[in-house]
Design a protein around this motif. Sequence first.
Motif, PDB file in Angstrom:
ATOM      1  N   LYS A   1      -9.916 -21.755  26.910  1.00  0.00           N
ATOM      2  CA  LYS A   1     -10.493 -22.613  27.962  1.00  0.00           C
ATOM      3  C   LYS A   1     -11.024 -23.904  27.334  1.00  0.00           C
ATOM      4  CE  LYS A   1     -14.271 -22.612  31.381  1.00  0.00           C
ATOM      5  NZ  LYS A   1     -15.227 -23.543  30.776  1.00  0.00           N
ATOM      6  N   GLN A   2     -10.561 -25.032  27.837  1.00  0.00           N
ATOM      7  CA  GLN A   2     -11.021 -26.322  27.314  1.00  0.00           C
ATOM      8  C   GLN A   2     -12.485 -26.563  27.669  1.00  0.00           C
ATOM      9  OE1 GLN A   2      -8.585 -29.715  28.409  1.00  0.00           O
ATOM     10  NE2 GLN A   2     -10.197 -31.149  27.858  1.00  0.00           N
ATOM     11  N   VAL A   3     -13.236 -27.140  26.714  1.00  0.00           N
ATOM     12  CA  VAL A   3     -14.620 -27.547  26.999  1.00  0.00           C
ATOM     13  C   VAL A   3     -14.783 -29.023  26.654  1.00  0.00           C
ATOM     14  CG1 VAL A   3     -15.851 -25.361  26.795  1.00  0.00           C
ATOM     15  CG2 VAL A   3     -15.378 -26.663  24.750  1.00  0.00           C
ATOM     16  N   HIS A   4     -15.606 -29.696  27.440  1.00  0.00           N
ATOM     17  CA  HIS A   4     -15.849 -31.123  27.231  1.00  0.00           C
ATOM     18  C   HIS A   4     -17.118 -31.321  26.401  1.00  0.00           C
ATOM     19  CE1 HIS A   4     -12.613 -32.023  29.993  1.00  0.00           C
ATOM     20  NE2 HIS A   4     -13.123 -31.118  30.809  1.00  0.00           N
ATOM     21  N   ALA A   5     -17.276 -32.511  25.870  1.00  0.00           N
ATOM     22  CA  ALA A   5     -18.389 -32.812  24.961  1.00  0.00           C
ATOM     23  C   ALA A   5     -19.749 -32.442  25.561  1.00  0.00           C
ATOM     24  CB  ALA A   5     -18.363 -34.291  24.574  1.00  0.00           C
ATOM     25  N   GLU A   6     -19.916 -32.706  26.860  1.00  0.00           N
ATOM     26  CA  GLU A   6     -21.232 -32.450  27.471  1.00  0.00           C
ATOM     27  C   GLU A   6     -21.529 -30.949  27.626  1.00  0.00           C
ATOM     28  OE1 GLU A   6     -18.321 -33.452  30.852  1.00  0.00           O
ATOM     29  OE2 GLU A   6     -18.769 -34.180  28.826  1.00  0.00           O
ATOM     30  N   GLU A   7     -20.513 -30.092  27.437  1.00  0.00           N
ATOM     31  CA  GLU A   7     -20.712 -28.639  27.523  1.00  0.00           C
ATOM     32  C   GLU A   7     -21.025 -28.017  26.165  1.00  0.00           C
ATOM     33  OE1 GLU A   7     -17.699 -26.750  30.420  1.00  0.00           O
ATOM     34  OE2 GLU A   7     -16.717 -28.606  29.766  1.00  0.00           O
ATOM     35  N   ILE A   8     -20.932 -28.809  25.102  1.00  0.00           N
ATOM     36  CA  ILE A   8     -21.171 -28.307  23.742  1.00  0.00           C
ATOM     37  C   ILE A   8     -22.613 -28.620  23.338  1.00  0.00           C
ATOM     38  CG2 ILE A   8     -20.506 -28.554  21.310  1.00  0.00           C
ATOM     39  CD1 ILE A   8     -17.660 -29.321  22.351  1.00  0.00           C
ATOM     40  N   ASP A   9     -23.329 -27.614  22.848  1.00  0.00           N
ATOM     41  CA  ASP A   9     -24.728 -27.811  22.439  1.00  0.00           C
ATOM     42  C   ASP A   9     -24.854 -28.246  20.983  1.00  0.00           C
ATOM     43  OD1 ASP A   9     -25.919 -26.891  24.961  1.00  0.00           O
ATOM     44  OD2 ASP A   9     -25.083 -24.947  24.391  1.00  0.00           O
ATOM     45  N   VAL A  10     -24.040 -27.664  20.122  1.00  0.00           N
ATOM     46  CA  VAL A  10     -24.097 -27.962  18.688  1.00  0.00           C
ATOM     47  C   VAL A  10     -22.672 -28.085  18.144  1.00  0.00           C
ATOM     48  CG1 VAL A  10     -24.829 -27.160  16.390  1.00  0.00           C
ATOM     49  CG2 VAL A  10     -26.243 -26.640  18.395  1.00  0.00           C
ATOM     50  N   ILE A  11     -22.451 -29.110  17.344  1.00  0.00           N
ATOM     51  CA  ILE A  11     -21.205 -29.211  16.580  1.00  0.00           C
ATOM     52  C   ILE A  11     -21.530 -28.986  15.107  1.00  0.00           C
ATOM     53  CG2 ILE A  11     -19.445 -30.817  15.686  1.00  0.00           C
ATOM     54  CD1 ILE A  11     -19.222 -32.038  18.428  1.00  0.00           C
ATOM     55  N   ILE A  12     -20.756 -28.108  14.481  1.00  0.00           N
ATOM     56  CA  ILE A  12     -20.844 -27.934  13.028  1.00  0.00           C
ATOM     57  C   ILE A  12     -19.669 -28.721  12.445  1.00  0.00           C
ATOM     58  CG2 ILE A  12     -20.828 -26.306  11.101  1.00  0.00           C
ATOM     59  CD1 ILE A  12     -21.933 -24.180  13.053  1.00  0.00           C
ATOM     60  N   ALA A  13     -19.986 -29.892  11.905  1.00  0.00           N
ATOM     61  CA  ALA A  13     -18.937 -30.821  11.466  1.00  0.00           C
ATOM     62  C   ALA A  13     -18.493 -30.513  10.037  1.00  0.00           C
ATOM     63  CB  ALA A  13     -19.452 -32.261  11.554  1.00  0.00           C
ATOM     64  N   PRO A  14     -17.198 -30.560   9.784  1.00  0.00           N
ATOM     65  CA  PRO A  14     -16.713 -30.308   8.428  1.00  0.00           C
ATOM     66  C   PRO A  14     -16.787 -31.560   7.560  1.00  0.00           C
ATOM     67  CG  PRO A  14     -14.851 -30.714   9.864  1.00  0.00           C
ATOM     68  CD  PRO A  14     -16.092 -30.810  10.724  1.00  0.00           C
ATOM     69  N   GLY A  15     -16.592 -31.396   6.281  1.00  0.00           N
ATOM     70  CA  GLY A  15     -16.549 -32.531   5.359  1.00  0.00           C
ATOM     71  C   GLY A  15     -16.342 -32.030   3.943  1.00  0.00           C
ATOM     72  N   ILE A  16     -15.950 -32.939   3.081  1.00  0.00           N
ATOM     73  CA  ILE A  16     -15.767 -32.571   1.671  1.00  0.00           C
ATOM     74  C   ILE A  16     -16.985 -32.997   0.865  1.00  0.00           C
ATOM     75  CG2 ILE A  16     -14.342 -32.893  -0.387  1.00  0.00           C
ATOM     76  CD1 ILE A  16     -11.973 -33.373   1.385  1.00  0.00           C
ATOM     77  N   VAL A  17     -17.535 -34.165   1.198  1.00  0.00           N
ATOM     78  CA  VAL A  17     -18.653 -34.725   0.436  1.00  0.00           C
ATOM     79  C   VAL A  17     -19.735 -35.176   1.424  1.00  0.00           C
ATOM     80  CG1 VAL A  17     -19.309 -36.384  -1.353  1.00  0.00           C
ATOM     81  CG2 VAL A  17     -16.926 -35.633  -1.190  1.00  0.00           C
ATOM     82  N   PHE A  18     -20.994 -34.934   1.053  1.00  0.00           N
ATOM     83  CA  PHE A  18     -22.124 -35.343   1.895  1.00  0.00           C
ATOM     84  C   PHE A  18     -23.198 -35.962   1.018  1.00  0.00           C
ATOM     85  CE2 PHE A  18     -20.163 -31.716   3.953  1.00  0.00           C
ATOM     86  CZ  PHE A  18     -20.146 -32.050   5.295  1.00  0.00           C
ATOM     87  N   ASP A  19     -24.019 -36.846   1.619  1.00  0.00           N
ATOM     88  CA  ASP A  19     -25.262 -37.224   0.941  1.00  0.00           C
ATOM     89  C   ASP A  19     -26.436 -36.733   1.787  1.00  0.00           C
ATOM     90  OD1 ASP A  19     -25.754 -39.175   2.934  1.00  0.00           O
ATOM     91  OD2 ASP A  19     -24.970 -40.815   1.722  1.00  0.00           O
ATOM     92  N   ARG A  20     -27.634 -36.818   1.228  1.00  0.00           N
ATOM     93  CA  ARG A  20     -28.801 -36.229   1.885  1.00  0.00           C
ATOM     94  C   ARG A  20     -29.162 -36.945   3.189  1.00  0.00           C
ATOM     95  NH1 ARG A  20     -31.204 -32.524  -1.397  1.00  0.00           N
ATOM     96  NH2 ARG A  20     -33.124 -32.535  -0.176  1.00  0.00           N
ATOM     97  N   SER A  21     -28.649 -38.156   3.374  1.00  0.00           N
ATOM     98  CA  SER A  21     -28.891 -38.885   4.625  1.00  0.00           C
ATOM     99  C   SER A  21     -27.967 -38.415   5.743  1.00  0.00           C
ATOM    100  CB  SER A  21     -28.703 -40.389   4.402  1.00  0.00           C
ATOM    101  OG  SER A  21     -29.693 -40.860   3.516  1.00  0.00           O
ATOM    102  N   GLY A  22     -27.027 -37.539   5.408  1.00  0.00           N
ATOM    103  CA  GLY A  22     -26.152 -36.976   6.439  1.00  0.00           C
ATOM    104  C   GLY A  22     -24.798 -37.633   6.548  1.00  0.00           C
ATOM    105  N   TYR A  23     -24.536 -38.640   5.735  1.00  0.00           N
ATOM    106  CA  TYR A  23     -23.217 -39.276   5.795  1.00  0.00           C
ATOM    107  C   TYR A  23     -22.207 -38.387   5.080  1.00  0.00           C
ATOM    108  CZ  TYR A  23     -25.451 -43.294   7.816  1.00  0.00           C
ATOM    109  OH  TYR A  23     -26.147 -44.106   8.676  1.00  0.00           O
ATOM    110  N   ARG A  24     -21.000 -38.357   5.643  1.00  0.00           N
ATOM    111  CA  ARG A  24     -19.995 -37.424   5.158  1.00  0.00           C
ATOM    112  C   ARG A  24     -18.668 -38.115   4.872  1.00  0.00           C
ATOM    113  NH1 ARG A  24     -17.114 -36.932   9.822  1.00  0.00           N
ATOM    114  NH2 ARG A  24     -15.779 -35.233   9.194  1.00  0.00           N
TER     115      ARG A  24
END
Length: 197
Positions: A113-136
């Motif tokens: 079932k498709q869900v739209h952005a406004e129906e999502i409470d939390v996104i767990i975003a992927p990444g390879i590299v991060f800094d402590r300020s949250g940039y990925r």
Amino acid sequence: MISLDKKKFRTDVRTKLVALSQEEHKRKSWMIHNKVINLDEIKNAQTIAVTISNFPEVDTMHLIEALWKMDKKVAVPRCDPKTRTMTFYIFDNEEQLETVYMDLKEPIPSKTKQVHAEEIDVIIAPGIVFDRSGYRIGYGGGYYDRYLAQFNRIVIAMAFDMQIVEKVPTDAYDLPVGKIITEEHIISCKEARREEQ
């Protein structure tokens, strides 16, 4: 110049990640999952979006199973390489997934079932590299950057400590995550950005 920097960061961190033993990878992923499921943001959420991982990323399949046990709805993305956009679908078992390009697992639209952005409470975003300020630094496709630009709720990330660097090179369109959960730390990225100012 920034893209070259990003490429080098990706290569350097990926080299460290693939050196992890399966046992260490599993143990550290479990430590991260344990922190994630105890976050208030996760406890209070109904629908959580997450990408299905490929080794050597932090495992997400076991986290998804833990979220199901908490009666959470889990949404996973299906990517459109032509438009570089993605759509999230709720799924509740692995038979609703198919393997697509680069060995990625994605939802089968006819079985989910498709869900739209406004129906999502939390996104767990992927990444390879991060800094402590949250940039990925992601995988270079820009899918999440586009999606997060129109998403105004909670965004967190899971990463091993070895994926955290001093400073990630950023472009104007890059958006930071709110928290990064590692095997050893819960990093509040907003606080880190305040400290930088």
